[in-house]
Motif scaffolding. Sequence first.
Motif, PDB file in Angstrom:
ATOM      1  N   LEU A 229     -46.944  30.754 -54.264  1.00 32.52           N
ATOM      2  CA  LEU A 229     -46.271  32.050 -54.445  1.00 32.52           C
ATOM      3  C   LEU A 229     -45.182  31.940 -55.511  1.00 32.52           C
ATOM      4  CD1 LEU A 229     -46.154  33.282 -50.743  1.00 32.52           C
ATOM      5  CD2 LEU A 229     -47.511  34.266 -52.596  1.00 32.52           C
ATOM      6  N   GLU A 230     -44.491  30.807 -55.520  1.00 29.35           N
ATOM      7  CA  GLU A 230     -43.491  30.588 -56.580  1.00 29.35           C
ATOM      8  C   GLU A 230     -44.165  30.563 -57.949  1.00 29.35           C
ATOM      9  OE1 GLU A 230     -39.521  28.200 -55.341  1.00 29.35           O
ATOM     10  OE2 GLU A 230     -41.383  27.050 -55.175  1.00 29.35           O
ATOM     11  N   ASN A 231     -45.299  29.875 -58.017  1.00 23.72           N
ATOM     12  CA  ASN A 231     -46.019  29.774 -59.298  1.00 23.72           C
ATOM     13  C   ASN A 231     -46.445  31.128 -59.835  1.00 23.72           C
ATOM     14  OD1 ASN A 231     -45.744  27.074 -59.192  1.00 23.72           O
ATOM     15  ND2 ASN A 231     -47.871  26.594 -58.711  1.00 23.72           N
ATOM     16  N   VAL A 232     -46.738  32.070 -58.932  1.00 22.07           N
ATOM     17  CA  VAL A 232     -47.164  33.401 -59.405  1.00 22.07           C
ATOM     18  C   VAL A 232     -46.005  34.409 -59.360  1.00 22.07           C
ATOM     19  CG1 VAL A 232     -49.586  33.038 -58.785  1.00 22.07           C
ATOM     20  CG2 VAL A 232     -48.059  34.129 -57.129  1.00 22.07           C
ATOM     21  N   HIS A 233     -44.774  33.860 -59.234  1.00 22.20           N
ATOM     22  CA  HIS A 233     -43.554  34.675 -59.312  1.00 22.20           C
ATOM     23  C   HIS A 233     -43.445  35.729 -58.209  1.00 22.20           C
ATOM     24  CE1 HIS A 233     -43.565  32.602 -63.082  1.00 22.20           C
ATOM     25  NE2 HIS A 233     -44.533  33.341 -63.582  1.00 22.20           N
TER      26      HIS A 233
ATOM     27  N   GLN B  18     -53.121  37.694 -54.871  1.00 21.30           N
ATOM     28  CA  GLN B  18     -54.559  37.395 -54.876  1.00 21.30           C
ATOM     29  C   GLN B  18     -54.856  36.142 -55.708  1.00 21.30           C
ATOM     30  OE1 GLN B  18     -58.716  39.570 -55.133  1.00 21.30           O
ATOM     31  NE2 GLN B  18     -57.217  40.715 -56.277  1.00 21.30           N
ATOM     32  N   ILE B  19     -54.170  36.022 -56.851  1.00 14.77           N
ATOM     33  CA  ILE B  19     -54.367  34.845 -57.713  1.00 14.77           C
ATOM     34  C   ILE B  19     -53.906  33.586 -56.964  1.00 14.77           C
ATOM     35  CG2 ILE B  19     -53.584  33.696 -59.841  1.00 14.77           C
ATOM     36  CD1 ILE B  19     -53.510  36.543 -61.135  1.00 14.77           C
ATOM     37  N   ALA B  20     -52.751  33.677 -56.283  1.00 16.83           N
ATOM     38  CA  ALA B  20     -52.249  32.525 -55.517  1.00 16.83           C
ATOM     39  C   ALA B  20     -53.267  32.117 -54.451  1.00 16.83           C
ATOM     40  CB  ALA B  20     -50.901  32.863 -54.858  1.00 16.83           C
ATOM     41  N   LYS B  21     -53.829  33.119 -53.760  1.00 20.74           N
ATOM     42  CA  LYS B  21     -54.808  32.833 -52.704  1.00 20.74           C
ATOM     43  C   LYS B  21     -56.054  32.176 -53.304  1.00 20.74           C
ATOM     44  CE  LYS B  21     -57.452  35.057 -49.003  1.00 20.74           C
ATOM     45  NZ  LYS B  21     -57.633  36.282 -48.203  1.00 20.74           N
ATOM     46  N   ALA B  22     -56.505  32.708 -54.443  1.00 26.33           N
ATOM     47  CA  ALA B  22     -57.719  32.168 -55.086  1.00 26.33           C
ATOM     48  C   ALA B  22     -57.512  30.720 -55.535  1.00 26.33           C
ATOM     49  CB  ALA B  22     -58.113  33.039 -56.267  1.00 26.33           C
ATOM     50  N   LEU B  23     -56.269  30.370 -55.871  1.00 22.04           N
ATOM     51  CA  LEU B  23     -55.984  29.020 -56.374  1.00 22.04           C
ATOM     52  C   LEU B  23     -55.705  28.020 -55.268  1.00 22.04           C
ATOM     53  CD1 LEU B  23     -53.584  29.878 -59.330  1.00 22.04           C
ATOM     54  CD2 LEU B  23     -55.944  29.078 -59.501  1.00 22.04           C
ATOM     55  N   SER B  24     -55.597  28.487 -54.021  1.00 22.00           N
ATOM     56  CA  SER B  24     -55.073  27.627 -52.954  1.00 22.00           C
ATOM     57  C   SER B  24     -55.953  26.417 -52.673  1.00 22.00           C
ATOM     58  CB  SER B  24     -54.864  28.438 -51.681  1.00 22.00           C
ATOM     59  OG  SER B  24     -56.091  28.985 -51.251  1.00 22.00           O
TER      60      SER B  24
ATOM     61  N   SER C 254     -48.171  37.519 -46.981  1.00 18.72           N
ATOM     62  CA  SER C 254     -48.692  36.828 -48.176  1.00 18.72           C
ATOM     63  C   SER C 254     -49.016  35.378 -47.842  1.00 18.72           C
ATOM     64  CB  SER C 254     -47.657  36.877 -49.303  1.00 18.72           C
ATOM     65  OG  SER C 254     -47.388  38.214 -49.614  1.00 18.72           O
ATOM     66  N   VAL C 255     -48.125  34.738 -47.092  1.00 12.13           N
ATOM     67  CA  VAL C 255     -48.348  33.346 -46.679  1.00 12.13           C
ATOM     68  C   VAL C 255     -49.593  33.265 -45.801  1.00 12.13           C
ATOM     69  CG1 VAL C 255     -47.423  31.496 -45.231  1.00 12.13           C
ATOM     70  CG2 VAL C 255     -45.957  32.612 -46.873  1.00 12.13           C
TER      71      VAL C 255
ATOM     72  N   PRO D 275     -41.161  36.451 -55.082  1.00 12.77           N
ATOM     73  CA  PRO D 275     -39.913  35.937 -54.503  1.00 12.77           C
ATOM     74  C   PRO D 275     -40.149  35.437 -53.075  1.00 12.77           C
ATOM     75  CG  PRO D 275     -39.679  38.243 -55.230  1.00 12.77           C
ATOM     76  CD  PRO D 275     -41.097  37.865 -55.438  1.00 12.77           C
ATOM     77  N   LEU D 276     -39.640  34.242 -52.775  1.00 15.24           N
ATOM     78  CA  LEU D 276     -39.932  33.630 -51.475  1.00 15.24           C
ATOM     79  C   LEU D 276     -39.348  34.420 -50.305  1.00 15.24           C
ATOM     80  CD1 LEU D 276     -39.819  29.781 -52.075  1.00 15.24           C
ATOM     81  CD2 LEU D 276     -41.772  31.317 -51.955  1.00 15.24           C
ATOM     82  N   HIS D 277     -38.293  35.203 -50.563  1.00 17.07           N
ATOM     83  CA  HIS D 277     -37.753  35.996 -49.438  1.00 17.07           C
ATOM     84  C   HIS D 277     -38.721  37.116 -49.046  1.00 17.07           C
ATOM     85  CE1 HIS D 277     -36.217  38.368 -52.933  1.00 17.07           C
ATOM     86  NE2 HIS D 277     -36.444  39.390 -52.127  1.00 17.07           N
ATOM     87  N   ARG D 278     -39.788  37.309 -49.855  1.00 14.95           N
ATOM     88  CA  ARG D 278     -40.771  38.335 -49.505  1.00 14.95           C
ATOM     89  C   ARG D 278     -42.102  37.731 -49.046  1.00 14.95           C
ATOM     90  NH1 ARG D 278     -40.803  43.445 -53.438  1.00 14.95           N
ATOM     91  NH2 ARG D 278     -41.750  44.270 -51.526  1.00 14.95           N
ATOM     92  N   MET D 279     -42.133  36.407 -48.867  1.00 16.68           N
ATOM     93  CA  MET D 279     -43.430  35.769 -48.600  1.00 16.68           C
ATOM     94  C   MET D 279     -44.003  36.141 -47.222  1.00 16.68           C
ATOM     95  SD  MET D 279     -42.501  31.806 -47.993  1.00 16.68           S
ATOM     96  CE  MET D 279     -41.984  31.211 -46.399  1.00 16.68           C
ATOM     97  N   LYS D 280     -43.124  36.567 -46.303  1.00 15.65           N
ATOM     98  CA  LYS D 280     -43.622  36.954 -44.969  1.00 15.65           C
ATOM     99  C   LYS D 280     -44.021  38.435 -44.941  1.00 15.65           C
ATOM    100  CE  LYS D 280     -43.049  32.981 -42.821  1.00 15.65           C
ATOM    101  NZ  LYS D 280     -41.879  32.380 -42.233  1.00 15.65           N
ATOM    102  N   GLU D 281     -43.810  39.123 -46.068  1.00 13.56           N
ATOM    103  CA  GLU D 281     -44.173  40.545 -46.120  1.00 13.56           C
ATOM    104  C   GLU D 281     -45.670  40.718 -46.319  1.00 13.56           C
ATOM    105  OE1 GLU D 281     -42.072  43.650 -48.424  1.00 13.56           O
ATOM    106  OE2 GLU D 281     -40.518  42.119 -48.652  1.00 13.56           O
ATOM    107  N   GLU D 282     -46.151  41.898 -45.918  1.00 10.21           N
ATOM    108  CA  GLU D 282     -47.578  42.205 -46.090  1.00 10.21           C
ATOM    109  C   GLU D 282     -47.812  42.757 -47.490  1.00 10.21           C
ATOM    110  OE1 GLU D 282     -48.070  45.005 -42.944  1.00 10.21           O
ATOM    111  OE2 GLU D 282     -47.713  43.507 -41.386  1.00 10.21           O
ATOM    112  N   PRO D 283     -48.922  42.357 -48.125  1.00 11.15           N
ATOM    113  CA  PRO D 283     -49.193  42.813 -49.491  1.00 11.15           C
ATOM    114  C   PRO D 283     -49.278  44.343 -49.628  1.00 11.15           C
ATOM    115  CG  PRO D 283     -50.650  41.009 -48.911  1.00 11.15           C
ATOM    116  CD  PRO D 283     -49.907  41.378 -47.668  1.00 11.15           C
ATOM    117  N   ARG D 284     -49.555  45.044 -48.502  1.00 14.35           N
ATOM    118  CA  ARG D 284     -49.654  46.514 -48.642  1.00 14.35           C
ATOM    119  C   ARG D 284     -48.308  47.122 -49.043  1.00 14.35           C
ATOM    120  NH1 ARG D 284     -50.758  48.025 -42.339  1.00 14.35           N
ATOM    121  NH2 ARG D 284     -48.881  47.071 -41.481  1.00 14.35           N
TER     122      ARG D 284
END
Length: 279
Positions: free
Chosen positions: A158-162, A184-190, A131-132, A164-173
Amino acid sequence: MHEEPILQVRNLQKQFGTGCVECRQMETRKLVKNFCKSCGTVYACQNISFDLYPGEILGIVGESGSGKSTMMQCLYFDSEVSSGEAYINTPELVSNNVFEMSAQQKRSIRNHVYGMVYQNPVQGLKMNFSSVGNIAEKLIAAGNRNVGQMEETSKKLLENVHIPLHRMKEEPRNFSGGMQQRVQIAKALSNNPPILFLDEVTTGLDLSVQANVLDLIKVIQRDLGISMIVVSHDLAVIRMLADRTVVLLNGKIIEEGLTDQVLEDPQHEYTQQLVYSLL
């Protein structure tokens, strides 16, 4: 004082096919819905014009095949327009028709001015990146090179879109549909875009998840003052989010106005059917 629109779209046309004597002239076109029986040309968007104002959410509503998603693809340069104009009111772009810009200039607009959230997260995310990593990709495209800073920005988003940070290194699949949409919303806002496009973002999500995503969009809009175009066939979504609403049918705008007005007192027969089918 009346505010200037941040985005002006004029006579956007998108057709699939070359057209023929029967259908080339807009005024005399003989179509079945948006399709020419003589030559098979589809007129997906016909002379679409509207303004988007700073901090406004504009809803675009219509049934499947009405031209909503094609219009979004044209605006975000995923698809070439057949003709038309679009003007973005920023100092660098003012009075330039962005549809006529070079591929490089369009890419720059996508990286700095626009954000896009697709109906299908597979279009907006790299499913095998973390995700990061997805957010960093967008930041790098916008010219960011500071790794520490990018990680900080990504965490905050990622925090703003709820997520969990312990999952930020996980793949969206590995995520649920609702979580994929939030990444996707977090990415669009970056890249802090002044304009965000949302294409059927709640389709296929459970109702409780839909509500969470819609709440999130409202909070983002309120906190950041972004202008948004929200495309949906679901009037409940439009009612909740949109300040003004445009109704599309067969690639044409048939009604537009303040959302409350359009939904409380629809003028066009088709809009009336749409509204009453909800009641």
